[in-house]
Design a protein around this motif. Structure first.
Motif, PDB file in Angstrom:
ATOM      1  N   LEU A  26       4.030  -6.274   0.225  1.00 13.42           N
ATOM      2  CA  LEU A  26       4.510  -5.210  -0.662  1.00 13.42           C
ATOM      3  C   LEU A  26       3.415  -4.209  -0.999  1.00 13.42           C
ATOM      4  O   LEU A  26       3.698  -3.115  -1.456  1.00 13.42           O
ATOM      5  N   ARG A  27       2.174  -4.610  -0.779  1.00  9.73           N
ATOM      6  CA  ARG A  27       1.059  -3.747  -1.132  1.00  9.73           C
ATOM      7  C   ARG A  27       1.052  -2.501  -0.267  1.00  9.73           C
ATOM      8  O   ARG A  27       1.306  -2.553   0.931  1.00  9.73           O
ATOM      9  N   CYS A  28       0.761  -1.388  -0.885  1.00 10.24           N
ATOM     10  CA  CYS A  28       0.790  -0.109  -0.177  1.00 10.24           C
ATOM     11  C   CYS A  28      -0.377   0.724  -0.691  1.00 10.24           C
ATOM     12  O   CYS A  28      -0.545   0.881  -1.892  1.00 10.24           O
ATOM     13  N   ASP A  29      -1.190   1.259   0.205  1.00  2.00           N
ATOM     14  CA  ASP A  29      -2.344   2.072  -0.187  1.00  2.00           C
ATOM     15  C   ASP A  29      -2.283   3.466   0.431  1.00  2.00           C
ATOM     16  O   ASP A  29      -3.105   3.822   1.268  1.00  2.00           O
ATOM     17  N   PRO A  30      -1.297   4.266   0.043  1.00  2.00           N
ATOM     18  CA  PRO A  30      -1.233   5.620   0.600  1.00  2.00           C
ATOM     19  C   PRO A  30      -2.276   6.528  -0.039  1.00  2.00           C
ATOM     20  O   PRO A  30      -2.749   6.271  -1.141  1.00  2.00           O
ATOM     21  N   THR A  31      -2.612   7.591   0.642  1.00  2.00           N
ATOM     22  CA  THR A  31      -3.578   8.536   0.096  1.00  2.00           C
ATOM     23  C   THR A  31      -2.917   9.472  -0.903  1.00  2.00           C
ATOM     24  O   THR A  31      -3.588  10.006  -1.779  1.00  2.00           O
ATOM     25  N   ASP A  32      -1.607   9.672  -0.789  1.00  2.00           N
ATOM     26  CA  ASP A  32      -0.884  10.560  -1.699  1.00  2.00           C
ATOM     27  C   ASP A  32      -0.560   9.813  -3.000  1.00  2.00           C
ATOM     28  O   ASP A  32       0.137   8.800  -2.965  1.00  2.00           O
ATOM     29  N   PRO A  33      -1.057  10.295  -4.145  1.00  2.00           N
ATOM     30  CA  PRO A  33      -0.788   9.592  -5.410  1.00  2.00           C
ATOM     31  C   PRO A  33       0.698   9.553  -5.766  1.00  2.00           C
ATOM     32  O   PRO A  33       1.169   8.590  -6.346  1.00  2.00           O
ATOM     33  N   GLY A  34       1.440  10.599  -5.415  1.00  2.00           N
ATOM     34  CA  GLY A  34       2.873  10.614  -5.703  1.00  2.00           C
ATOM     35  C   GLY A  34       3.610   9.535  -4.926  1.00  2.00           C
ATOM     36  O   GLY A  34       4.499   8.868  -5.448  1.00  2.00           O
ATOM     37  N   GLN A  35       3.227   9.354  -3.677  1.00  2.00           N
ATOM     38  CA  GLN A  35       3.857   8.322  -2.860  1.00  2.00           C
ATOM     39  C   GLN A  35       3.494   6.936  -3.392  1.00  2.00           C
ATOM     40  O   GLN A  35       4.342   6.041  -3.429  1.00  2.00           O
TER      41      GLN A  35
END
Length: 43
Positions: free
Chosen positions: A11-20
């Motif tokens: 479930l962990r997600c590390d996108p660069t976009d803070p909104g995402q």
């Protein structure tokens, strides 16, 4: 316990976009809250 840790990692997600990242965390939080609500209603 190992299954829960594996699920948490998936479930962990590390996108660069803070909104995402916010939308992802909000979705996971709502899913967990719904699961807790269902379990409390069944128990």
């Amino acid at each position: 316990m190992h299954d829960l840790l594996r699920l948490a990692r998936s479930l962990r997600c590390d996108p660069t976009d803070p909104g995402q990242a916010f939308r992802h965390r909000l979705g996971v939080g709502i899913a967990i809250a719904a699961l807790i609500l269902i379990l409390s209603l069944l128990g």
